[in-house]
Write a protein that holds these residues in place. Structure first.
Motif, PDB file in Angstrom:
ATOM      1  N   ILE A  92      22.793  -2.524  -4.772  1.00  0.00           N
ATOM      2  CA  ILE A  92      22.070  -2.795  -3.521  1.00  0.00           C
ATOM      3  C   ILE A  92      22.773  -3.886  -2.728  1.00  0.00           C
ATOM      4  CG2 ILE A  92      19.902  -3.615  -2.519  1.00  0.00           C
ATOM      5  CD1 ILE A  92      19.633  -0.854  -3.681  1.00  0.00           C
ATOM      6  N   ARG A  93      23.138  -4.972  -3.388  1.00  0.00           N
ATOM      7  CA  ARG A  93      23.793  -6.092  -2.713  1.00  0.00           C
ATOM      8  C   ARG A  93      25.130  -5.673  -2.095  1.00  0.00           C
ATOM      9  NH1 ARG A  93      23.948  -9.163  -6.704  1.00  0.00           N
ATOM     10  NH2 ARG A  93      21.939 -10.196  -6.339  1.00  0.00           N
ATOM     11  N   SER A 117       0.807  -1.227   0.000  1.00  0.00           N
ATOM     12  CA  SER A 117       0.000   0.000   0.000  1.00  0.00           C
ATOM     13  C   SER A 117       0.835   1.270   0.000  1.00  0.00           C
ATOM     14  CB  SER A 117      -0.922   0.011   1.222  1.00  0.00           C
ATOM     15  OG  SER A 117      -0.175   0.146   2.426  1.00  0.00           O
ATOM     16  N   LEU A 118       2.143   1.147   0.217  1.00  0.00           N
ATOM     17  CA  LEU A 118       2.995   2.327   0.321  1.00  0.00           C
ATOM     18  C   LEU A 118       3.720   2.610  -0.982  1.00  0.00           C
ATOM     19  CD1 LEU A 118       4.611   1.913   3.859  1.00  0.00           C
ATOM     20  CD2 LEU A 118       2.445   2.985   3.219  1.00  0.00           C
ATOM     21  N   GLN A 119       3.902   3.888  -1.276  1.00  0.00           N
ATOM     22  CA  GLN A 119       4.642   4.285  -2.475  1.00  0.00           C
ATOM     23  C   GLN A 119       6.105   3.915  -2.317  1.00  0.00           C
ATOM     24  OE1 GLN A 119       4.065   8.357  -3.605  1.00  0.00           O
ATOM     25  NE2 GLN A 119       5.623   8.317  -5.215  1.00  0.00           N
ATOM     26  N   LYS A 120       6.695   3.331  -3.357  1.00  0.00           N
ATOM     27  CA  LYS A 120       8.082   2.895  -3.329  1.00  0.00           C
ATOM     28  C   LYS A 120       8.973   3.989  -3.914  1.00  0.00           C
ATOM     29  CE  LYS A 120       6.450  -1.148  -2.081  1.00  0.00           C
ATOM     30  NZ  LYS A 120       5.014  -0.912  -2.301  1.00  0.00           N
ATOM     31  N   GLY A 121      10.254   3.930  -3.577  1.00  0.00           N
ATOM     32  CA  GLY A 121      11.223   4.845  -4.144  1.00  0.00           C
ATOM     33  C   GLY A 121      12.052   5.560  -3.093  1.00  0.00           C
ATOM     34  N   LEU A 122      13.252   5.982  -3.476  1.00  0.00           N
ATOM     35  CA  LEU A 122      14.072   6.820  -2.614  1.00  0.00           C
ATOM     36  C   LEU A 122      13.420   8.193  -2.474  1.00  0.00           C
ATOM     37  CD1 LEU A 122      17.719   6.119  -3.859  1.00  0.00           C
ATOM     38  CD2 LEU A 122      16.692   5.362  -1.721  1.00  0.00           C
ATOM     39  N   THR A 137      18.134  -8.403  -0.839  1.00  0.00           N
ATOM     40  CA  THR A 137      18.512  -7.581  -1.985  1.00  0.00           C
ATOM     41  C   THR A 137      17.296  -7.236  -2.831  1.00  0.00           C
ATOM     42  OG1 THR A 137      20.732  -8.543  -2.059  1.00  0.00           O
ATOM     43  CG2 THR A 137      19.928  -7.493  -4.075  1.00  0.00           C
ATOM     44  N   ASN A 138      16.461  -8.233  -3.092  1.00  0.00           N
ATOM     45  CA  ASN A 138      15.309  -8.008  -3.972  1.00  0.00           C
ATOM     46  C   ASN A 138      14.306  -7.029  -3.378  1.00  0.00           C
ATOM     47  OD1 ASN A 138      16.222  -9.633  -6.032  1.00  0.00           O
ATOM     48  ND2 ASN A 138      15.173 -11.470  -5.287  1.00  0.00           N
ATOM     49  N   ILE A 139      14.039  -7.160  -2.084  1.00  0.00           N
ATOM     50  CA  ILE A 139      13.008  -6.292  -1.504  1.00  0.00           C
ATOM     51  C   ILE A 139      13.511  -4.850  -1.371  1.00  0.00           C
ATOM     52  CG2 ILE A 139      13.468  -6.545   0.985  1.00  0.00           C
ATOM     53  CD1 ILE A 139      10.389  -6.975   1.281  1.00  0.00           C
ATOM     54  N   ILE A 140      14.790  -4.672  -1.071  1.00  0.00           N
ATOM     55  CA  ILE A 140      15.339  -3.323  -0.993  1.00  0.00           C
ATOM     56  C   ILE A 140      15.466  -2.723  -2.394  1.00  0.00           C
ATOM     57  CG2 ILE A 140      17.322  -1.932  -0.284  1.00  0.00           C
ATOM     58  CD1 ILE A 140      15.508  -2.966   2.011  1.00  0.00           C
ATOM     59  N   CYS A 175      13.608   0.740  -3.084  1.00  0.00           N
ATOM     60  CA  CYS A 175      14.313   1.953  -3.523  1.00  0.00           C
ATOM     61  C   CYS A 175      13.875   2.424  -4.913  1.00  0.00           C
ATOM     62  CB  CYS A 175      15.820   1.713  -3.534  1.00  0.00           C
ATOM     63  SG  CYS A 175      16.547   1.496  -1.895  1.00  0.00           S
ATOM     64  N   LYS A 176      13.563   1.480  -5.784  1.00  0.00           N
ATOM     65  CA  LYS A 176      13.089   1.765  -7.141  1.00  0.00           C
ATOM     66  C   LYS A 176      14.121   2.468  -8.023  1.00  0.00           C
ATOM     67  CE  LYS A 176       8.903   0.075  -7.262  1.00  0.00           C
ATOM     68  NZ  LYS A 176       8.650  -1.137  -8.070  1.00  0.00           N
TER      69      LYS A 176
END
Length: 328
Positions: A308-309, A237-242, A292-295, A299-300
């Protein structure tokens, strides 16, 4: 902030009272931004809060800013032997009570309830009203009296014989109270200078008993979980991205080593931005594993999973292996 400048003018005469010798005030418990306020700020950026949740967020934010300003004043102007404990929550007889700032001077403990009220209020029939409103606001004098009563019980139960001298401090110079009661426990913005002078004039000689009380209060300090007070949300439900560290904008450009906010123009190292984003994720979702995948998804804007890794491996402990790898 504008009202900081005004307070500086009000308290300028006090600067000349501060001598160059060593200050004895001791900050025993510092103030940190409440987790509830941090989480609401994250959610306010990534979802639409309800009117009530927005009000809660803004009230917490304003209250915290006022408390920080009071901390700055005590740090700058008190030149006494004094223990300072900020943001203490205690419990006695199954009743919890919170004290914004506790000052321990010789045989006296001074609990201060700090209010960052702004604009015009009036006092009528023992209640506080926002100017033009028909319903009273929560009476801060009642809050102060309750804290005083419970603190007295706490001291007695634990064998401490300290006098309690409570104060209600209105920190914002834009606040005005019409028909104000004659109450020595209330400190209005123009009185802050004389209030600090009064504290500095009190005899003070710290010994083991004051330190024992301070240590006991810190040991008994209650840390409440903020999550039950949050609005419902989940990962999807939350917007993704830095987001920008300065203005919280999602309007971010990604370079080789830095990100740039296209809203305010500020720049930040990619590594720093990702680590900030990971900490946000961990606070919002304490039950989800950092992978790694979820971050990467969170971050998008960072285009490489390898980036990321590498950052996660550099700053977090690697747990598991291969597709089951996560970071703590």
């Amino acid at each position: 902030m504008f009202f900081v400048d005004i307070l500086s003018q009000l308290l300028r005469p006090l600067f000349y009272m501060i001598r160059s010798e060593r200050m004895w005030k001791m900050l025993v418990k510092s103030r940190t931004e409440p987790d509830l306020l941090i989480l609401l700020r994250f959610l306010n950026t990534r979802m639409s809060l309800t009117v009530d949740d927005t009000k809660q967020y803004l009230n917490l934010k304003k209250g915290y800013e006022g408390e920080v300003l009071f901390d700055q004043l005590t740090a700058a102007y008190l030149n006494k032997e004094i223990f300072i404990l900020n943001d203490i929550m205690l419990e006695i007889n199954h009743s919890k009570f919170q004290i914004d700032s506790s000052l321990i001077i010789q045989d006296t403990i001074i609990p201060c309830e700090v209010k960052n009220y702004e604009s015009n209020y009036f006092y009528k029939d023992g209640e506080f009203y926002f100017f033009g409103a028909k319903q009273p606001v929560t009476n801060p004098l009642h809050q102060l009296k309750r804290a005083e009563t419970l603190l007295q019980q706490y001291l007695k139960k634990n064998g401490f014989h300290f006098r309690i001298l409570p104060y209600l401090v209105f920190i914002n110079p834009k606040f005005f109270l019409y028909q104000a009661p004659q109450n020595d426990s209330i400190i209005f913005p123009p009185q802050l200078s004389s209030f600090m002078e009064k504290l500095n004039s009190k005899p003070s000689n710290l010994n083991g008993m004051q330190r024992k009380l301070a240590d006991k209060m810190i040991a008994d300090h209650i840390i409440e979980s903020p999550y039950p007070k949050l609005p419902p949300y989940n990962y999807h439900s939350l917007q993704k991205g830095l987001t920008c560290a300065i203005c919280s904008s999602f309007f971010i450009s990604y370079g080789e080593k830095k990100i740039k906010c296209n809203n305010c123009g500020s720049e930040e190292d990619i590594e720093s931005a990702v680590l900030r984003c990971v900490q946000e994720f961990k606070l919002l979702f304490p039950d989800l594993r950092v992978t790694t995948n979820i971050i990467f998804d969170w971050c998008k804007v960072v285009e490489s999973r390898k980036t990321i890794r590498r950052i996660l491996q550099s700053y977090y402990k690697v747990m598991g292996c291969k597709q089951w790898t996560y970071y703590e």
